[in-house]
Structure formats: C-alpha cells, structure tokens
Enzyme design. Structure first.
Site, PDB file in Angstrom:
ATOM      1  N   GLU A 273      15.155   1.989  -0.493  1.00 22.22           N
ATOM      2  CA  GLU A 273      15.178   1.806   0.955  1.00 22.22           C
ATOM      3  C   GLU A 273      14.577   0.455   1.359  1.00 22.22           C
ATOM      4  O   GLU A 273      13.625  -0.026   0.747  1.00 22.22           O
ATOM      5  CB  GLU A 273      14.431   2.963   1.625  1.00 22.22           C
ATOM      6  CG  GLU A 273      15.109   4.293   1.289  1.00 22.22           C
ATOM      7  CD  GLU A 273      14.576   5.497   2.048  1.00 22.22           C
ATOM      8  OE1 GLU A 273      15.235   6.540   2.009  1.00 22.22           O
ATOM      9  OE2 GLU A 273      13.507   5.414   2.679  1.00 22.22           O
TER      10      GLU A 273
ATOM     11  N   CYS B 176      10.873  -5.185   5.122  1.00 23.87           N
ATOM     12  CA  CYS B 176      10.022  -4.517   4.136  1.00 23.87           C
ATOM     13  C   CYS B 176      10.907  -4.180   2.933  1.00 23.87           C
ATOM     14  O   CYS B 176      11.853  -3.405   3.040  1.00 23.87           O
ATOM     15  CB  CYS B 176       9.436  -3.263   4.782  1.00 23.87           C
ATOM     16  SG  CYS B 176       8.386  -2.325   3.685  1.00 23.87           S
TER      17      CYS B 176
ATOM     18  N   CYS C 253       8.124   5.077  -7.810  1.00 23.79           N
ATOM     19  CA  CYS C 253       6.843   4.434  -8.093  1.00 23.79           C
ATOM     20  C   CYS C 253       6.103   5.280  -9.118  1.00 23.79           C
ATOM     21  O   CYS C 253       6.203   6.506  -9.112  1.00 23.79           O
ATOM     22  CB  CYS C 253       6.006   4.313  -6.821  1.00 23.79           C
ATOM     23  SG  CYS C 253       4.506   3.324  -7.044  1.00 23.79           S
TER      24      CYS C 253
ATOM     25  N   CYS D 105      -0.144   7.676  -5.888  1.00 22.43           N
ATOM     26  CA  CYS D 105      -1.131   7.705  -4.805  1.00 22.43           C
ATOM     27  C   CYS D 105      -0.874   8.992  -4.014  1.00 22.43           C
ATOM     28  O   CYS D 105       0.265   9.293  -3.657  1.00 22.43           O
ATOM     29  CB  CYS D 105      -0.993   6.477  -3.898  1.00 22.43           C
ATOM     30  SG  CYS D 105      -1.268   4.934  -4.797  1.00 22.43           S
TER      31      CYS D 105
ATOM     32  N   CYS E 144       1.112   9.144  -0.446  1.00 25.74           N
ATOM     33  CA  CYS E 144       2.336   8.352  -0.294  1.00 25.74           C
ATOM     34  C   CYS E 144       3.550   9.152  -0.769  1.00 25.74           C
ATOM     35  O   CYS E 144       3.543   9.693  -1.882  1.00 25.74           O
ATOM     36  CB  CYS E 144       2.213   7.065  -1.101  1.00 25.74           C
ATOM     37  SG  CYS E 144       3.710   6.057  -1.044  1.00 25.74           S
TER      38      CYS E 144
ATOM     39  N   CYS F  75       5.476   3.419   6.925  1.00 24.93           N
ATOM     40  CA  CYS F  75       4.758   3.234   5.656  1.00 24.93           C
ATOM     41  C   CYS F  75       4.626   4.560   4.918  1.00 24.93           C
ATOM     42  O   CYS F  75       4.219   5.556   5.507  1.00 24.93           O
ATOM     43  CB  CYS F  75       3.336   2.757   5.905  1.00 24.93           C
ATOM     44  SG  CYS F  75       3.237   1.200   6.716  1.00 24.93           S
TER      45      CYS F  75
HETATM   46  N1  SAH Z   1       2.464  -0.286  -4.191  1.00 26.22           N
HETATM   47  C1  SAH Z   1       2.154  -1.309  -3.240  1.00 26.22           C
HETATM   48  C2  SAH Z   1       3.262  -1.567  -2.277  1.00 26.22           C
HETATM   49  C3  SAH Z   1       3.583  -0.410  -1.335  1.00 26.22           C
HETATM   50  S1  SAH Z   1       3.060  -0.919   0.216  1.00 26.22           S
HETATM   51  C4  SAH Z   1       0.843  -0.963  -2.564  1.00 26.22           C
HETATM   52  O1  SAH Z   1       0.320   0.112  -2.814  1.00 26.22           O
HETATM   53  O2  SAH Z   1       0.309  -1.799  -1.845  1.00 26.22           O
HETATM   54  C5  SAH Z   1       3.057   0.509   1.159  1.00 26.22           C
HETATM   55  C6  SAH Z   1       1.811   0.577   2.018  1.00 26.22           C
HETATM   56  O3  SAH Z   1       1.871   1.775   2.802  1.00 26.22           O
HETATM   57  C7  SAH Z   1       0.579   0.667   1.166  1.00 26.22           C
HETATM   58  O4  SAH Z   1      -0.527   0.088   1.778  1.00 26.22           O
HETATM   59  C8  SAH Z   1       0.400   2.162   1.099  1.00 26.22           C
HETATM   60  O5  SAH Z   1      -0.890   2.492   0.713  1.00 26.22           O
HETATM   61  C9  SAH Z   1       0.749   2.571   2.513  1.00 26.22           C
HETATM   62  N2  SAH Z   1       1.126   3.988   2.608  1.00 26.22           N
HETATM   63  C10 SAH Z   1       1.619   4.772   1.645  1.00 26.22           C
HETATM   64  N3  SAH Z   1       1.824   6.010   2.095  1.00 26.22           N
HETATM   65  C11 SAH Z   1       1.457   6.021   3.381  1.00 26.22           C
HETATM   66  C12 SAH Z   1       1.469   7.024   4.405  1.00 26.22           C
HETATM   67  N4  SAH Z   1       1.908   8.251   4.181  1.00 26.22           N
HETATM   68  N5  SAH Z   1       1.033   6.662   5.631  1.00 26.22           N
HETATM   69  C13 SAH Z   1       0.621   5.414   5.875  1.00 26.22           C
HETATM   70  N6  SAH Z   1       0.598   4.430   4.966  1.00 26.22           N
HETATM   71  C14 SAH Z   1       1.015   4.734   3.723  1.00 26.22           C
END
Ligand code: SAH
Length: 375
Positions: A106, A119, A126, A130, A133, A349
């Site tokens: 996406e 983005c 991935c 985390c 996410c 995000c």
């Molecule tokens: N793997 C990289 C790139 C992904 S960026 C990283 O971790 O930085 C995606 C961003 O959105 C990251 O800061 C991640 O922590 C955040 N993110 C992931 N899941 C989210 C959620 N459910 N709500 C808000 N932010 C989220």
C-alpha cells in the site's frame, strides 16, 4: 469515499531482463560503462524515463540505434501496477499496488496546504512484530526491489496527474526500510536526483524502528532526514512494544541518533511516539523522554494510536496527548501531534496491510547486523 477497481495486468516480462528502474544514477552509469558506453548515458536515460515518461527504448533518439536495440532486447522499464484506489473524505488517497509476485502493498498520498506527501512501502509485510502495528500482523514475505519502491512514486504521480505534485516522501509505509537497506537507499537516491523528482534531502524521510548498525551505515551513504519510532522511554516497555529493542536497546539507539545528528549543523532527528492509553502516556513518561533526548537534537511527533481489528490498545485521550505535548514543549523540545489522515480508508499510520501471501519468512526477523541485504 470513492473506490476504483482497476484491471490487474499480470503479464510477466522475461525475468532475465534488467528492470532499469532498479538502478540509481550510479548503478546506471556502471551499467552503461559495462556496455562500453559513456557514463552520461545514465543522465539521458533518467531524463527519458522520469521527465519524458518514455518507456519505449526506440524513442530514445539521443542514443545510437545499436544501443537502443540492445536495451530493447535486454532491459525493461517496469513499474508495479495500481490495482485499487481509495479516496478518503479528507483527500488522502490510498493505492493498493500489485507486485510481480502477486503480493499487494500500500502507498498513501496525503495532500496538505502547499505540499503533498507520499508514504511509501519498503517491504511486503514486516518482520518486526511491533505489537501496536497492523502491518506487523501480516507477517513478512520479501523486500521490495528498488524498482518497486521508486515505482510507487512514479505510479502515484502519474495517477495524480498535473493537478497535484508529490513534494515529500516518507518511507513510513509497510516494512522496515533499513532492513531493505540497499534498495531503499537506491530508491531514495533516485527520488533526490535532479533528473527525476529532484526532491531535496529535507523532503525525503526514512523512518526506522531502530536498526542500529544500518543507521550508522545510512549516516555514511545517504543524507536524508531520519525519523525514529521510539514509543517508549524504558527498555522494559520498548522491548514489548518494539521488539527489535531487545537486540538494539535504547542506549545504543540514542548513540546512533547522536551520530546521525552530527552529519550536518542544525540537523535534528524526529522521534515518533505513538500515544497508547495507560501504557506510555503518563507525565513520568514525558519526563523520561525529556531526559532521554537531552543530548540529541530532536523533534517529537506524537502519533495518536490508530486502532485496527483485534488490537488490544486504545488511543490516549485528547487531554492526555495535549498534557504530554505541553510538558515536552515547556522543556524546549519542538513537539507536534500528527494529524490522523485517511482513517476512513484504513490509510492511517499502522493501518497498512496490503495482501501478504507467504508469511512464513517471519523467522528472518532480527537477523544479525549486515545480513539485512540478504533478506
Ligand atoms: N518500520 C519503520 C517504518 C514504518 S513507519 C518504523 O517503524 O519506523 C510507520 C509509523 O507508524 C511508525 O512510527 C510506527 O511506529 C507508526 N505506527 C504503527 N502502527 C501504528 C498505529 N496503529 N497507530 C499509530 N501509529 C502507528
């Protein structure tokens, strides 16, 4: 909200042919030199592809007939295919992009006053798990190629037409860009090339969950803005939220951030901090953050948690977020709250999921330093 279903084109090209979108200027120059040509052919080719939108080698009239014939025989210029488009009520657009192996990733465009941010995804799924996410729930299939990363910018700009321009790119879509180091760097080099999109280094941001050895490598080879997904100020909590912390704990992460900030004067690192109700949003957390970032020139971006099916977290209240922000601002740290965009089309995000078929490669997570290239 509007949906457009596109036909899927699965015509696969000869796999032995080189996709020239896989090469940045340096790679193209080496490719042409290997053919006994001058390196400036790289500039000519970049202009044809990225400025003129020409994919037919026969139309590249400033190259010799024999070179054109060689390229037509051995190379392709192939972008991934947009199979689905959704437009949110706030103008955010999400594209589902099909890769040659049939997986889907996406890409999201966020229009704002005076700028348009794309983005971009770096991996299919991935491997980092985390807990907050939704991409993590998809498992991991493979790294995207350089062509598939820069291809997202090309197809998105084509789709937007002349009406809207991509002025900024954030590597914040699906995947961990620093675990797909070489391809992400080549794609970012292309985004910043004068003969392609010409984005300035301040307008290209790579976001990492904290792959420390790759952060040092990045400082040496590619001068783009750095964002770090921090989300916790103690190793105990970060081990849980961002499990790669077990391998590269906060002390090492902060040292790598300091190293990156040294690249240029007045450079700052942006720290992303997702606001999770009752988990990381107390005043004690805010004070811990101030202490942790004391020696790193930083900005903080607070991200309201975006829920997804089966997630056990809740977003912090508006009051808690504002209180947190005020404490940080009062301590002199520039702190912003990320506006949630495209929520009604699951484009916010952490909501990007694509369609990851073979998820079995998750065991590749947390490889030893340097092995990210092999993933
Ligand atoms: N793997 C990289 C790139 C992904 S960026 C990283 O971790 O930085 C995606 C961003 O959105 C990251 O800061 C991640 O922590 C955040 N993110 C992931 N899941 C989210 C959620 N459910 N709500 C808000 N932010 C989220």
């Amino acid at each position: 909200m509007k949906s457009v279903l596109e036909p899927v084109n699965l015509t696969s090209v000869n796999p032995k042919r080189i996709n020239l979108l896989d090469l940045d200027r340096k790679g193209l120059a080496a490719f042409f030199v290997g053919l006994g040509e001058k390196p400036f052919r790289a500039t000519q080719l970049l202009k044809w592809i990225y400025q003129e939108g020409v994919e037919d080698f026969n139309l590249m009239t400033d190259m010799s007939k024999s070179l054109r014939a060689y390229l037509a025989e051995n190379c392709v210029i192939e972008t991934p295919e947009i199979v689905f488009e959704k437009i949110a009520s706030d103008g955010t657009r999400k594209w589902v992009v099909q890769t040659s192996c049939g997986n889907r990733i996406e890409t999201v465009f966020i229009p704002e006053e005076g700028r348009g941010t794309l983005c971009v995804s770096s991996q299919i799924g991935c491997a980092l798990a985390c807990t907050f996410c939704s991409t993590a729930q998809q498992g991991f299939n493979r790294n995207l190629t350089t062509a598939e990363i820069i291809g997202q910018v090309i197809v998105a700009q084509n789709r937007l037409g002349t009406e809207k321009r991509i002025t900024n790119v954030v590597m914040m879509g699906m995947g961990e860009p620093l675990l797909n180091f070489d391809n992400s760097v080549a794609a970012m080099n292309l985004m910043m090339d004068d003969f392609t999109f010409g984005l300035s280094k301040r307008r290209v941001t790579v976001s990492t969950s904290g792959v420390v050895p790759a952060m040092y490598r990045l400082s040496q080879v590619c001068d783009v803005s750095l964002a770090v997904s921090l989300h916790a100020v103690t190793d105990e909590l970060r081990d849980e939220l961002v499990p790669i912390n077990k391998k590269y704990p906060l002390k090492e992460l902060m040292e790598a951030c300091r190293d990156n900030a040294k690249i240029a004067p007045r450079r700052t690192v942006t720290f992303e901090y997702v606001m999770l109700d009752g988990i990381n949003d107390s005043l004690q957390d805010a004070r811990g953050l101030i202490k942790l970032l004391k020696t790193v020139p930083s900005k903080i971006n607070l991200i309201p948690f975006n829920p997804f099916p089966n997630s056990s977290y809740r977003c912090s209240s508006k009051e808690a977020i504002n209180r947190f922000k005020t404490v940080l601002n009062d301590a002199g740290i520039v702190t912003t709250v990320r506006k949630t965009r495209g929520e009604d089309i699951d484009a916010a995000c952490g909501q990007l999921v694509g369609q990851v078929k073979d998820k079995s490669r998750r065991h590749l997570k947390l490889q030893s330093p340097g092995s990210e290239r092999a993933a």
